[in-house]
Write a protein that holds these residues in place. Structure first.
Motif, PDB file in Angstrom:
ATOM      1  N   LYS A  57       2.678 -32.824 -61.703  1.00 26.30           N
ATOM      2  CA  LYS A  57       3.554 -33.608 -62.567  1.00 26.30           C
ATOM      3  C   LYS A  57       3.857 -34.954 -61.895  1.00 26.30           C
ATOM      4  O   LYS A  57       4.114 -35.017 -60.695  1.00 26.30           O
ATOM      5  CB  LYS A  57       4.853 -32.843 -62.817  1.00 26.30           C
ATOM      6  CG  LYS A  57       5.747 -33.483 -63.833  1.00 26.30           C
ATOM      7  CD  LYS A  57       6.970 -32.610 -64.118  1.00 26.30           C
ATOM      8  CE  LYS A  57       7.857 -33.299 -65.126  1.00 26.30           C
ATOM      9  NZ  LYS A  57       9.077 -32.557 -65.390  1.00 26.30           N
ATOM     10  N   ASP A  58       3.783 -36.025 -62.689  1.00 26.99           N
ATOM     11  CA  ASP A  58       4.024 -37.375 -62.177  1.00 26.99           C
ATOM     12  C   ASP A  58       5.127 -38.055 -62.962  1.00 26.99           C
ATOM     13  O   ASP A  58       5.457 -37.653 -64.080  1.00 26.99           O
ATOM     14  CB  ASP A  58       2.753 -38.231 -62.340  1.00 26.99           C
ATOM     15  CG  ASP A  58       1.727 -37.987 -61.265  1.00 26.99           C
ATOM     16  OD1 ASP A  58       2.074 -38.114 -60.090  1.00 26.99           O
ATOM     17  OD2 ASP A  58       0.569 -37.682 -61.613  1.00 26.99           O
ATOM     18  N   LEU A 118       1.253 -42.022 -65.087  1.00 29.77           N
ATOM     19  CA  LEU A 118       0.363 -41.320 -66.014  1.00 29.77           C
ATOM     20  C   LEU A 118      -0.884 -42.118 -66.380  1.00 29.77           C
ATOM     21  O   LEU A 118      -2.000 -41.583 -66.386  1.00 29.77           O
ATOM     22  CB  LEU A 118       1.125 -40.899 -67.270  1.00 29.77           C
ATOM     23  CG  LEU A 118       2.236 -39.865 -67.040  1.00 29.77           C
ATOM     24  CD1 LEU A 118       2.973 -39.578 -68.337  1.00 29.77           C
ATOM     25  CD2 LEU A 118       1.672 -38.587 -66.446  1.00 29.77           C
ATOM     26  N   ARG A 134      -3.334 -42.251 -63.455  1.00 33.02           N
ATOM     27  CA  ARG A 134      -4.049 -40.978 -63.265  1.00 33.02           C
ATOM     28  C   ARG A 134      -5.240 -40.863 -64.218  1.00 33.02           C
ATOM     29  O   ARG A 134      -6.285 -40.339 -63.844  1.00 33.02           O
ATOM     30  CB  ARG A 134      -3.115 -39.789 -63.464  1.00 33.02           C
ATOM     31  CG  ARG A 134      -2.049 -39.670 -62.411  1.00 33.02           C
ATOM     32  CD  ARG A 134      -2.582 -39.124 -61.114  1.00 33.02           C
ATOM     33  NE  ARG A 134      -1.465 -38.885 -60.213  1.00 33.02           N
ATOM     34  CZ  ARG A 134      -1.502 -39.083 -58.928  1.00 33.02           C
ATOM     35  NH1 ARG A 134      -2.603 -39.492 -58.344  1.00 33.02           N
ATOM     36  NH2 ARG A 134      -0.454 -38.839 -58.182  1.00 33.02           N
ATOM     37  N   ARG A 135      -5.085 -41.341 -65.428  1.00 33.04           N
ATOM     38  CA  ARG A 135      -6.202 -41.294 -66.386  1.00 33.04           C
ATOM     39  C   ARG A 135      -7.362 -42.152 -65.905  1.00 33.04           C
ATOM     40  O   ARG A 135      -8.516 -41.746 -65.993  1.00 33.04           O
ATOM     41  CB  ARG A 135      -5.732 -41.736 -67.766  1.00 33.04           C
ATOM     42  CG  ARG A 135      -4.870 -40.706 -68.433  1.00 33.04           C
ATOM     43  CD  ARG A 135      -4.519 -41.102 -69.829  1.00 33.04           C
ATOM     44  NE  ARG A 135      -3.701 -40.043 -70.421  1.00 33.04           N
ATOM     45  CZ  ARG A 135      -3.098 -40.154 -71.567  1.00 33.04           C
ATOM     46  NH1 ARG A 135      -3.215 -41.261 -72.271  1.00 33.04           N
ATOM     47  NH2 ARG A 135      -2.390 -39.159 -72.042  1.00 33.04           N
TER      48      ARG A 135
END
Length: 172
Positions: free
Chosen positions: A143-144, A149, A152-153
């Motif tokens: 979890k971030d 987010l 991360r993608r």
């Protein structure tokens, strides 16, 4: 170009895999380390025994440690101050300014400094932009924070490319 900006010097499971012996092989005497999801989860406020034991091990071996975090002052100082860990908050990584500030404060030439972090888009990119070594670690938690987010993608695609080319292999 992706390799130039995003490929770390090394890749390990977590910060505890980084030993004084390995740092000696890399000719490292100072560590700039991220806080959130590198040392502890982004939602954890205090250093645990794993973190404190590792920092003590580094200090016992003459290796300086400075936390450089994009986190706010309250969060970073609350974590670092009780344990006398040097820190920089609101670092705006990957911008170079606070990497350079940490290096200057440590008084160690940049070629003997390494950046340790869990994000290619901030920690590793910033290290590569100023020409210091880097170690990518797996995030402590899956979890971030919201701001991470999107990074991360993008990282998923870069990591897939590195693995396909055999450029990124996790060390023991």
């Amino acid at each position: 170009m992706i390799k130039k900006y995003f490929l770390p010097t090394s890749y390990v499971e977590d910060f505890t895999k980084i030993t004084p012996a390995r740092l000696d092989q890399l000719d490292v005497r100072g560590i700039i380390i991220d806080l959130d999801n590198t040392l502890v989860g982004y939602d954890e406020m205090n250093a645990d025994d794993r973190v404190l034991d590792w920092i003590d091990l580094m200090r016992e071996n003459g290796i300086k440690v400075t936390i450089v975090s994009n986190g706010k002052e309250k969060r970073v100082s609350r974590f670092a101050k009780p344990h006398d860990i040097d820190y920089i908050f609101n670092a705006r990584k990957p911008l170079s300014r606070n990497y350079k500030k940490a290096i200057s404060a440590m008084g160690i030439p940049p070629q003997h400094i390494i950046m340790v972090g869990d994000q290619l888009m901030t920690d590793i990119l910033g290290a590569n932009l100023i020409g210091i070594k880097s170690i990518l670690v797996m995030p402590v938690k899956s979890k971030d924070g919201f701001a991470t987010l999107l990074n991360r993608r993008i990282e998923k695609f870069i990591m897939k490319y590195f693995r396909k080319k055999g450029l990124l292999v996790k060390e023991d």
